[in-house]
Design an enzyme around this catalytic site. Structure first.
Site, PDB file in Angstrom:
ATOM      1  N   ARG A 156     -88.294  -5.185  34.436  1.00  0.00           N
ATOM      2  CA  ARG A 156     -88.260  -6.639  34.441  1.00  0.00           C
ATOM      3  C   ARG A 156     -89.673  -7.221  34.406  1.00  0.00           C
ATOM      4  NH1 ARG A 156     -85.349 -11.404  36.321  1.00  0.00           N
ATOM      5  NH2 ARG A 156     -83.539 -10.210  36.909  1.00  0.00           N
ATOM      6  N   CYS A 157     -89.897  -8.110  33.420  1.00  0.00           N
ATOM      7  CA  CYS A 157     -91.198  -8.754  33.299  1.00  0.00           C
ATOM      8  C   CYS A 157     -91.024 -10.261  33.425  1.00  0.00           C
ATOM      9  CB  CYS A 157     -91.826  -8.447  31.945  1.00  0.00           C
ATOM     10  SG  CYS A 157     -92.019  -6.683  31.653  1.00  0.00           S
ATOM     11  N   GLU A 213     -77.463 -26.769  35.181  1.00  0.00           N
ATOM     12  CA  GLU A 213     -78.754 -26.203  34.759  1.00  0.00           C
ATOM     13  C   GLU A 213     -78.732 -25.445  33.424  1.00  0.00           C
ATOM     14  OE1 GLU A 213     -80.945 -24.203  37.956  1.00  0.00           O
ATOM     15  OE2 GLU A 213     -80.017 -25.497  39.459  1.00  0.00           O
ATOM     16  N   SER A 254     -77.074 -23.698  39.568  1.00  0.00           N
ATOM     17  CA  SER A 254     -76.786 -23.202  38.227  1.00  0.00           C
ATOM     18  C   SER A 254     -75.356 -22.680  38.123  1.00  0.00           C
ATOM     19  CB  SER A 254     -77.769 -22.103  37.851  1.00  0.00           C
ATOM     20  OG  SER A 254     -77.748 -21.073  38.799  1.00  0.00           O
ATOM     21  N   GLU A 286     -79.372 -17.989  52.013  1.00  0.00           N
ATOM     22  CA  GLU A 286     -78.605 -16.798  51.669  1.00  0.00           C
ATOM     23  C   GLU A 286     -78.282 -16.049  52.959  1.00  0.00           C
ATOM     24  OE1 GLU A 286     -80.152 -14.481  48.416  1.00  0.00           O
ATOM     25  OE2 GLU A 286     -79.628 -12.632  49.451  1.00  0.00           O
ATOM     26  N   ARG A 311     -94.410  -5.187  25.399  1.00  0.00           N
ATOM     27  CA  ARG A 311     -93.408  -4.745  26.374  1.00  0.00           C
ATOM     28  C   ARG A 311     -92.637  -3.513  25.874  1.00  0.00           C
ATOM     29  NH1 ARG A 311     -89.843  -9.570  27.410  1.00  0.00           N
ATOM     30  NH2 ARG A 311     -90.700 -10.240  25.417  1.00  0.00           N
ATOM     31  N   HIS A 320     -83.136 -25.406  49.317  1.00  0.00           N
ATOM     32  CA  HIS A 320     -82.458 -24.107  49.245  1.00  0.00           C
ATOM     33  C   HIS A 320     -83.491 -22.996  49.290  1.00  0.00           C
ATOM     34  CE1 HIS A 320     -80.135 -20.734  47.880  1.00  0.00           C
ATOM     35  NE2 HIS A 320     -80.990 -20.570  46.894  1.00  0.00           N
ATOM     36  N   HIS A 365     -74.751 -11.897  44.337  1.00  0.00           N
ATOM     37  CA  HIS A 365     -75.331 -10.712  43.704  1.00  0.00           C
ATOM     38  C   HIS A 365     -74.258  -9.706  43.328  1.00  0.00           C
ATOM     39  CE1 HIS A 365     -79.287 -12.184  44.468  1.00  0.00           C
ATOM     40  NE2 HIS A 365     -79.010 -12.340  45.741  1.00  0.00           N
TER      41      HIS A 365
HETATM   42  N1  GLN Z   1     -81.039 -24.115  41.769  1.00  0.00           N
HETATM   43  C1  GLN Z   1     -81.336 -22.760  41.429  1.00  0.00           C
HETATM   44  C2  GLN Z   1     -80.105 -22.107  40.836  1.00  0.00           C
HETATM   45  O1  GLN Z   1     -79.052 -22.407  41.235  1.00  0.00           O
HETATM   46  C3  GLN Z   1     -81.824 -21.969  42.611  1.00  0.00           C
HETATM   47  C4  GLN Z   1     -82.276 -20.583  42.248  1.00  0.00           C
HETATM   48  C5  GLN Z   1     -82.984 -19.825  43.348  1.00  0.00           C
HETATM   49  O2  GLN Z   1     -82.878 -20.110  44.493  1.00  0.00           O
HETATM   50  N2  GLN Z   1     -83.701 -18.799  43.027  1.00  0.00           N
HETATM   51  O3  GLN Z   1     -80.183 -21.270  39.977  1.00  0.00           O
HETATM   52 ZN    ZN Z   2     -81.465 -18.897  45.850  1.00  0.00          ZN
END
Ligand code: GLN
Ligand code: ZN
Length: 768
Positions: free
Chosen positions: A529-530, A498, A447, A679, A16, A655, A708
């Site tokens: 990003r990898c 998490e 998380s 989202e 990398r 989700h 974000h």
């Molecule tokens: N449960 C995961 C988190 O909260 C969901 C992540 C995702 O949707 N990409 O990080």
């Molecule tokens: Zn998500």
């Protein structure tokens, strides 16, 4: 003689190196000259690898500092106005500003606030992301980068003859967007071919014999006017005297009704993907005009399995019988960009499984071997073929791949296992009674911030520097503190945070049978990003509970509801290297059953709310609409087999993020999750429209906190979004949650944001 070719080599470097150099440059640690040195070395290494592997058509201009579509935008001067571009050759600052945001012309180390980057989206159905070119109504194009010519000459100076790669003009336009929604990007087509013609003329003048023009959009559903656009564009590309031969590269699917367009273009060779779409061969052969050569993509450029070389040779032989060797090129199905670099680095990998794998370097050797067998006869390579055949047989017959108990279990899946006990309306009544949640319940997506402390502890544990007992203590401490914090904030349904997970797929991959993790299986996801997807090599089953210990401990820390947190089967499949010896649907069902076991164990341990994340359902959609239904059918069934085993009292959440729901809303409904969080905060709740039109009956948590952004949303802004949601949803349907997980955010932002979110929910309740 058949020609050994390659369509593109991974540019990140075996270690990398590109990622490291680019990131150092962004943070001001190395100069532009130093960055270019690293890149030059990488290109040289890659070209030499290919030369040594006996590839005759070695690609150049497949290298990129960030992305090949961005390179094309720079090549033709498609630089949106906001970057203040001077109109000269596109410099590095402008290039990276387009990739990452910031002000064009300013130092790239300057703030990335301000001018927005180009949008990023998935490259067809891969996990690579490209930057979406933007076109203005009166878009002009001009040659604004000499990269293809410079890289061709760079290779030539090393004594290596290359075949420059360009993204074709029609695909380039189709992959972009215009600011005025009703303007078709193809209306700009006439301005583009002259720039391409200029590049081709320069390449010819520099001595190039062949050029590869990629038109992957030829495997998509195209309208007649799109097909006509190809004709128009390529007629204008043919340059004086045809000094330069063009191979038109298609990949990722079947040409189908676009085949007649493809074979009528004034090019010299057509490349087709025979890994993804072997069924197209007959029709291609039937329609191929005599003056065209055929490039056969027989080595999988999207996966890590050794090629069944004997089979590939047979396939190529059938083509050679029809066309003769001189009209045949042999190569990977697509660019090797989507495979890791070199298997020989994988010294710690399980040796049995390792012998079944091939990374980009090994794939070059396979292409070379197939070509030698075609040109020199199978006998000339008998020993090598025997070696491959032996590996193939070992994999086919391995007990580690085939597990009777898994196959039997899959065969025994009944309709009933895919259905909850009662329909949603009844479950809702039961759950309202059982769970005693307030109106507009608040929760998070799973998380919590992954602090440096957490990352360090996890890394130390993986290296063996931190003992298991100490690591467990540490995680318990994290969980307990996350829970205290959530209680203080006043959330209704809590999560454990998490902290033990590096990645939502890797975590499960490490624990499931049939998966293996690699050390060097990195592939580019976007820019620097990898990702390192796990490899699914065999029948999947669960060895033992994977999350119950943490979730149960978390529940023991609080009197509030604790939500169990799992990744769904489709997402696990989508973000792994998958088996090529059985359909994806079969592998996915096996994963679904393993997740089902986990769901039931969570329920048995007293967890009453379980979330199964499926952010990747949409990205699994096939490229052709006609294949959608079949995919959605099995994808939904796999989610249902994972989730439907629980009692009515247990609430299943799912989700999804980065999604557009309109065209898959029926499938989303068919998942029959009690609650879905999505989202939406950036789209001003517009994403809800699909749910409303469909009369989606179950509960929904449209994100009200844009995770974000580091910005803390105000109570008012959250209330505004919730009110907006209530214009179209019933109060009993509405959940209050962020857009996605909070792992990339900092506690200083998360805590006040969630406090505001809870306050907004409380104020709303007071009014209802
Ligand atoms: N449960 C995961 C988190 O909260 C969901 C992540 C995702 O949707 N990409 O990080
Ligand atoms: Zn998500």
């Amino acid at each position: 003689m058949a020609i050994a070719t390659n369509l593109g080599f991974p540019r990140i470097g075996a270690q990398r190196e590109l990622k490291r150099a680019v990131e150092k440059f962004w943070s001001g640690k190395i100069s532009e000259a130093e960055l270019h040195n690293v890149c030059r070395e990488l290109r040289e290494t890659n070209w030499k690898r290919q030369q040594q592997a006996g590839i005759a058509h070695i690609p150049s201009n497949d290298f990129s500092l960030y992305d090949q579509v961005l390179d094309t935008a720079a090549l033709v001067g498609a630089i949106p106005r906001r970057f203040d571009w001077s109109g000269d050759e596109v410099d590095l600052a402008t290039y990276f500003a387009m990739a990452r945001g910031g002000k064009g012309g300013q130092s790239v180390t300057a703030s990335t606030e301000g001018v927005a980057a180009l949008e990023m989206t998935k490259w067809f159905d891969t996990n690579y992301h490209y930057l979406v070119p933007e076109f203005e109504v009166d878009q002009q194009f001009q040659l604004a980068s000499r990269k293809p010519i410079e890289e061709y000459l760079e290779a030539k100076a090393l004594g290596i003859e290359t075949r420059p790669v360009l993204l074709g003009p029609v695909s380039f336009l189709l992959l972009g967007k215009t600011w005025e929604a009703d303007i078709d990007p193809l209306s700009l087509l006439d301005a583009l071919p002259p720039v391409y013609a200029e590049v081709l003329a320069e390449l010819a003048a520099a001595g190039a014999e062949w050029v590869q023009i990629d038109e992957p959009c030829l495997v998509l559903d195209l309208t007649e006017s799109h097909q006509a656009a190809f004709q128009r564009a390529y007629d204008r590309l043919s340059i004086n005297g045809n000094q330069l031969k063009i191979v038109l590269a298609t990949y990722f699917g079947d040409l189908k009704e676009n085949l007649s367009t493809a074979v009528s273009l004034p090019v010299d060779a057509l490349h087709i993907d025979l890994v993804r779409a072997p069924e197209q061969l007959e029709e291609v052969l039937a329609q191929l005009p005599e003056e065209l050569s055929l490039s056969l993509g027989v080595v999988d450029g999207r996966n890590i399995w050794k090629n069944d070389v004997s089979r590939s040779i047979s396939l190529v032989e059938t083509v050679v019988e029809r066309l003769g060797t001189d009209r045949v090129l042999i190569g990977p199905s697509c660019s090797l960009l989507h495979t890791p670099v070199d298997l020989s680095l994988e010294s710690a990998l399980d040796p049995e499984i390792r012998q079944w794998l091939a990374y980009a370097q090994q794939k070059l050797e396979e292409i070379n071997l197939i070509t030698r067998a075609i040109n020199g006869g199978r006998k000339s390579v008998a020993a090598e073929l025997a070696w491959y055949d032996e590996k193939m047989a070992a994999r086919r017959n391995s007990e580690r791949v085939h597990r009777t108990e898994v196959k039997e279990r899959c065969a025994g899946v009944t309709e009933e296992m895919l259905r909850r006990q009662s329909p949603y309306q009844q479950r809702q009544t039961i759950q309202t009674h059982e769970l005693q949640l307030p109106l507009f319940p608040t929760t998070t997506i799973g998380s919590f911030p992954q602090t440096d402390e957490i990352r360090k502890a996890r890394a130390a544990f993986k290296k063996g520097e931190l003992k298991e007992a100490a690591y467990e203590e540490f995680l318990k401490h994290c969980i307990a503190s996350d829970i205290r914090c959530q209680e203080e904030i006043g959330l209704d349904v809590l999560v454990h945070g998490e902290a033990e997970r590096n990645d939502m797929v890797e975590y499960f991959g490490e624990q499931l049978e049939g998966f293996i993790a690699t050390q060097h299986g990195w592939v580019q996801s976007y820019g620097s990003r990898c990702v390192k997807p796990p490899v699914i090599f065999g029948d999947v089953q669960r060895r033992e509970p994977m999350t119950v210990k943490w979730t149960a401990y978390a529940q023991s820390c609080t009197g509030k509801l604790m939500k169990g947190m799992l990744t769904g089967p489709v997402t696990i499949l989508q973000w792994s290297f998958v088996r090529d010896d059985q359909p994806r649907s079969v592998t996915c069902q096996q994963i679904g059953l393993a997740i089902r076991d986990e769901v039931l164990d969570l329920e048995a341990s007293g967890i009453r709310v379980i979330q199964i994340d499926e952010p990747a359902i949409r990205e699994g959609l096939p490229l052709r609409k006609s294949d959608w239904d079949a995919y959605l059918q099995w994808a939904v069934d796999c989610f249902r087999v994972a989730s439907a085993g629980v009692e009515d009292e247990t609430q299943i959440h799912t989700h999804m993020c980065y999604s557009e729901f309109n065209d898959i809303i029926e499938a989303i409904g068919a998942l029959d999750a009690d609650v879905i969080s999505i989202e939406t905060s950036r789209s001003n709740m517009e994403l809800l429209d699909a749910f409303v039109q469909y009369h989606y009956p179950n509960e929904i948590g449209p994100g009200v906190y844009d995770i974000h952004s580091p910005r803390v949303p105000t109570v008012e802004s959250i209330e505004y979004l919730l009110e907006k949601a209530l214009e179209v949803l019933l109060p009993r349907q509405l959940w209050v949650n962020p857009d996605c997980g909070l792992k990339t955010r900092k506690w200083e932002e998360v805590r006040p944001s969630l406090e505001n979110m809870v306050t907004a929910a409380q104020q709303l309740r007071a009014r209802w």
